[in-house]
Design a protein around this motif. Structure first.
Motif, PDB file in Angstrom:
ATOM      1  N   VAL A 110       0.878  -1.168   0.000  1.00  0.00           N
ATOM      2  CA  VAL A 110       0.000   0.000   0.000  1.00  0.00           C
ATOM      3  C   VAL A 110       0.917   1.220   0.000  1.00  0.00           C
ATOM      4  O   VAL A 110       1.783   1.345   0.864  1.00  0.00           O
ATOM      5  CB  VAL A 110      -0.917  -0.004   1.243  1.00  0.00           C
ATOM      6  CG1 VAL A 110      -1.784   1.247   1.252  1.00  0.00           C
ATOM      7  CG2 VAL A 110      -1.770  -1.266   1.271  1.00  0.00           C
ATOM      8  N   PHE A 111       0.721   2.093  -0.978  1.00  0.00           N
ATOM      9  CA  PHE A 111       1.625   3.239  -1.106  1.00  0.00           C
ATOM     10  C   PHE A 111       0.841   4.524  -1.309  1.00  0.00           C
ATOM     11  O   PHE A 111       0.008   4.633  -2.214  1.00  0.00           O
ATOM     12  CB  PHE A 111       2.577   3.042  -2.287  1.00  0.00           C
ATOM     13  CG  PHE A 111       3.544   4.185  -2.449  1.00  0.00           C
ATOM     14  CD1 PHE A 111       4.632   4.309  -1.603  1.00  0.00           C
ATOM     15  CD2 PHE A 111       3.350   5.139  -3.435  1.00  0.00           C
ATOM     16  CE1 PHE A 111       5.529   5.372  -1.739  1.00  0.00           C
ATOM     17  CE2 PHE A 111       4.234   6.205  -3.578  1.00  0.00           C
ATOM     18  CZ  PHE A 111       5.326   6.315  -2.727  1.00  0.00           C
ATOM     19  N   LEU A 160       1.732   5.400 -11.047  1.00  0.00           N
ATOM     20  CA  LEU A 160       3.132   5.032 -10.869  1.00  0.00           C
ATOM     21  C   LEU A 160       3.572   4.134 -12.010  1.00  0.00           C
ATOM     22  O   LEU A 160       2.781   3.329 -12.507  1.00  0.00           O
ATOM     23  CB  LEU A 160       3.318   4.279  -9.537  1.00  0.00           C
ATOM     24  CG  LEU A 160       2.908   5.016  -8.264  1.00  0.00           C
ATOM     25  CD1 LEU A 160       2.843   4.045  -7.096  1.00  0.00           C
ATOM     26  CD2 LEU A 160       3.886   6.142  -7.982  1.00  0.00           C
ATOM     27  N   ASP A 161       4.822   4.237 -12.392  1.00  0.00           N
ATOM     28  CA  ASP A 161       5.399   3.355 -13.409  1.00  0.00           C
ATOM     29  C   ASP A 161       6.163   2.261 -12.680  1.00  0.00           C
ATOM     30  O   ASP A 161       7.217   2.528 -12.082  1.00  0.00           O
ATOM     31  CB  ASP A 161       6.317   4.158 -14.338  1.00  0.00           C
ATOM     32  CG  ASP A 161       6.858   3.314 -15.468  1.00  0.00           C
ATOM     33  OD1 ASP A 161       6.214   2.308 -15.842  1.00  0.00           O
ATOM     34  OD2 ASP A 161       7.947   3.653 -15.975  1.00  0.00           O
ATOM     35  N   LEU A 181      -0.134  -2.258 -10.944  1.00  0.00           N
ATOM     36  CA  LEU A 181      -0.562  -1.139 -10.122  1.00  0.00           C
ATOM     37  C   LEU A 181      -2.073  -1.258  -9.967  1.00  0.00           C
ATOM     38  O   LEU A 181      -2.808  -1.283 -10.957  1.00  0.00           O
ATOM     39  CB  LEU A 181      -0.207   0.198 -10.778  1.00  0.00           C
ATOM     40  CG  LEU A 181      -0.710   1.450 -10.064  1.00  0.00           C
ATOM     41  CD1 LEU A 181      -0.079   1.580  -8.673  1.00  0.00           C
ATOM     42  CD2 LEU A 181      -0.426   2.683 -10.908  1.00  0.00           C
ATOM     43  N   LEU A 182      -2.528  -1.369  -8.717  1.00  0.00           N
ATOM     44  CA  LEU A 182      -3.949  -1.523  -8.429  1.00  0.00           C
ATOM     45  C   LEU A 182      -4.474  -0.240  -7.790  1.00  0.00           C
ATOM     46  O   LEU A 182      -3.751   0.442  -7.060  1.00  0.00           O
ATOM     47  CB  LEU A 182      -4.166  -2.710  -7.487  1.00  0.00           C
ATOM     48  CG  LEU A 182      -3.566  -4.038  -7.960  1.00  0.00           C
ATOM     49  CD1 LEU A 182      -3.706  -5.103  -6.877  1.00  0.00           C
ATOM     50  CD2 LEU A 182      -4.218  -4.497  -9.256  1.00  0.00           C
ATOM     51  N   ALA A 201      -0.796  -1.209  -4.439  1.00  0.00           N
ATOM     52  CA  ALA A 201      -2.106  -0.563  -4.391  1.00  0.00           C
ATOM     53  C   ALA A 201      -1.865   0.884  -3.996  1.00  0.00           C
ATOM     54  O   ALA A 201      -1.304   1.155  -2.945  1.00  0.00           O
ATOM     55  CB  ALA A 201      -3.004  -1.264  -3.386  1.00  0.00           C
ATOM     56  N   SER A 202      -2.265   1.797  -4.867  1.00  0.00           N
ATOM     57  CA  SER A 202      -1.979   3.205  -4.629  1.00  0.00           C
ATOM     58  C   SER A 202      -3.086   4.073  -5.204  1.00  0.00           C
ATOM     59  O   SER A 202      -3.880   3.621  -6.036  1.00  0.00           O
ATOM     60  CB  SER A 202      -0.636   3.575  -5.280  1.00  0.00           C
ATOM     61  OG  SER A 202      -0.303   4.925  -5.004  1.00  0.00           O
ATOM     62  N   ASP A 203      -3.115   5.313  -4.758  1.00  0.00           N
ATOM     63  CA  ASP A 203      -4.021   6.292  -5.348  1.00  0.00           C
ATOM     64  C   ASP A 203      -3.252   7.232  -6.282  1.00  0.00           C
ATOM     65  O   ASP A 203      -3.751   8.273  -6.670  1.00  0.00           O
ATOM     66  CB  ASP A 203      -4.762   7.062  -4.259  1.00  0.00           C
ATOM     67  CG  ASP A 203      -3.834   7.692  -3.226  1.00  0.00           C
ATOM     68  OD1 ASP A 203      -2.598   7.566  -3.364  1.00  0.00           O
ATOM     69  OD2 ASP A 203      -4.344   8.307  -2.276  1.00  0.00           O
TER      70      ASP A 203
END
Length: 165
Positions: free
Chosen positions: A111-112, A137-138, A143-144, A132-134
């Protein structure tokens, strides 16, 4: 036993995601248990209570039991037990979600959130299978969307072989 980790730095949203994942995955008919690693001393007991007195007298394990749940307190009086020792004590379920234990050898989702103020763990941990982020990101892993619990649950259940009942 199928286990899957949710890791990240403090205030990244791990516990909120864990809560949503447990609700989502159990709603799909799977049994789920959780393990939460903490960095401070945990004590469910209170001085003066009978169970506290049992432990203070030297009992290795004390069970608090009621009509709706029980809690087992185990005094290890030594180094912190590793995750495998904890998992070995748990009743069988379809999936155990592990919050924390970020350096252990099991598959994980990180979680980031940039607001947490830390760098990504994923580049240095090949067992981080997705992030999992909002944020956009590369990454070399999927990326979820941190706000899409169903998507994250789909990913985890596919990873552990529980995608369809």
């Amino acid at each position: 036993m199928r286990i899957y980790g949710v890791i990240g730095w403090k205030n990244a949203g791990k516990t909120s995601l864990m809560e949503r994942l447990v609700a989502e995955i159990t709603a799909r008919g799977h049994s789920v248990s959780t393990v939460k690693h903490v960095h401070h001393d945990v004590d469910l007991d209170q001085p003066g209570k009978d169970s506290f007195r049992h432990r203070a007298a030297g009992a290795r394990e004390v069970v608090l039991a009621s009509a709706h749940r029980f809690a087992l307190m185990h005094e290890h009086r030594g180094p912190e037990p590793d995750l495998n020792a904890i998992l070995a004590r748990m009743a069988p379920v379809d999936l155990i979600l592990v919050e924390g234990y970020k350096r252990d050898a099991h598959a994980k989702i990180e979680v980031f959130r940039r607001e947490a103020g830390h760098d990504l763990i994923q580049p240095n941990d090949p067992l981080v299978r997705a992030v999992a982020s909002d944020l956009a990101l590369d990454l070399p892993v999927p990326l979820l969307d941190l706000n899409n619990t169903a998507e994250i649950a789909d990913f985890i259940l596919a990873e552990v072989g529980l995608a369809a009942l």
